[in-house]
Enzyme design. Structure first.
Site, PDB file in Angstrom:
ATOM      1  N   HIS A 124       0.810  -1.211   0.000  1.00 11.69           N
ATOM      2  CA  HIS A 124       0.000   0.000   0.000  1.00 11.69           C
ATOM      3  C   HIS A 124       0.848   1.267   0.000  1.00 11.69           C
ATOM      4  CE1 HIS A 124       0.843   0.661   4.319  1.00 11.69           C
ATOM      5  NE2 HIS A 124       0.735  -0.651   4.428  1.00 11.69           N
ATOM      6  N   ASP A 125       0.386   2.246  -0.753  1.00 13.39           N
ATOM      7  CA  ASP A 125       0.953   3.597  -0.780  1.00 13.39           C
ATOM      8  C   ASP A 125       2.350   3.670  -1.390  1.00 13.39           C
ATOM      9  OD1 ASP A 125      -1.322   4.843   0.715  1.00 13.39           O
ATOM     10  OD2 ASP A 125      -0.594   3.518   2.297  1.00 13.39           O
ATOM     11  N   GLY A 142       5.100  -1.042   2.744  1.00  8.94           N
ATOM     12  CA  GLY A 142       4.249   0.117   2.530  1.00  8.94           C
ATOM     13  C   GLY A 142       5.030   1.417   2.413  1.00  8.94           C
TER      14      GLY A 142
END
Length: 271
Positions: A124-125, A142
């Site tokens: 994520h991200d 992440g």
């Protein structure tokens, strides 16, 4: 649906998905509601695209890839976050790329012309630039940033929030917990710098003069026993005319985790 679509009869494509012209969806693939797929993209058998996922044009998604699934983050509460993938990427078998999180900006991004090999994971991200290569089994935690034309070797692991600079290379099996300077080669557990990424620089067309200047600047940073502040002062004073060295200055001054150094020299955030 437009007759330009070529969707296998066993594929499951939501009527709320948006598919551009000449998109191919293979057997047993799943394309969920909210997914947008650009013209000429090919989705292989059993691949799953879900959530608020956008793919640009002429991507190749191989069998069993999973794109846009919820992030593996305990703080995530099902908020409508996104995955954005650019054009002409190759995403091989069993690659996983997760959507972003609210506290991380809400979007995971992959640029254009990237190659993600089998079993690579982009958490994520993360933000991947253009022309990035992530080799087999490499794992990006992440919020990792991988800048344009960087290469992540097979089975490498990148800690959350690490940055890998433009045209850098991370060696196979490396564990990276600190930022990797643009144009450099980082290898090992924990990864340390092994000089410049000469192969990558030559492939990108960097001149011999620029590479030689980077070598001299590298020695200023790591070969004179200077503090970081002293070394940066020298680079600003003596190498301000070299765009690649200026890129180093910007990268170093924005580092939050500290950065990889040659073996025996600890990465530092300060002087």
């Amino acid at each position: 649906m437009s007759e330009d679509y070529r969707i296998h009869p066993t594929a499951v494509v939501s009527p709320r998905a948006e598919l551009g012209p000449d998109v191919v969806v293979g057997p047993y693939a799943v394309v969920g509601p909210g997914v947008r797929v650009g013209a000429g993209t090919r989705i292989g058998a059993h691949a799953v695209l879900e959530g608020r996922t956008t793919l640009g044009q002429k991507n190749l998604v191989f069998p069993f890839a999973s794109l846009g699934a919820e992030p593996q983050d305990r703080k995530h509460r099902g908020e409508p976050t996104e995955l954005e993938i650019g054009d002409e990427n190759v995403i091989r078998e069993f690659v996983t790329i997760h959507a972003g999180t609210v506290h991380g900006g809400g979007v995971t991004r992959v640029g254009n012309g990237c190659l993600l090999m089998n079993y690579a994971h982009v958490a994520h991200d993360c933000r991947l630039g253009d022309g990035v290569v992530v080799a087999n089994g490499a794992q990006l935690g992440g919020h990792v940033v991988v800048e344009d034309h960087a290469v992540i070797g097979a089975l490498a692991g990148l800690h959350q929030f690490v940055r890998v600079g433009e045209s850098a290379i991370v060696g196979a099996g490396s564990m990276v917990s600190l930022d990797v300077l643009p144009y450099c080669n980082a290898t090992g557990d924990r990864a340390s710098l092994r000089g410049l990424n000469f192969v990558g620089l030559r492939r990108r067309g960097f001149s011999s003069e620029t590479i030689a200047t980077l070598q001299r600047a590298y020695r200023v940073l790591f070969g004179r026993g200077l503090t970081l502040r002293e070394a940066l002062d020298v680079l600003r004073r003596e190498y301000a005319g070299c765009e690649a060295v200026v890129r180093w200055l910007v990268f170093l001054q924005s580092s939050r985790r500290g950065f990889c150094r040659p073996r025996g020299r600890r990465g530092s955030e300060g002087a």
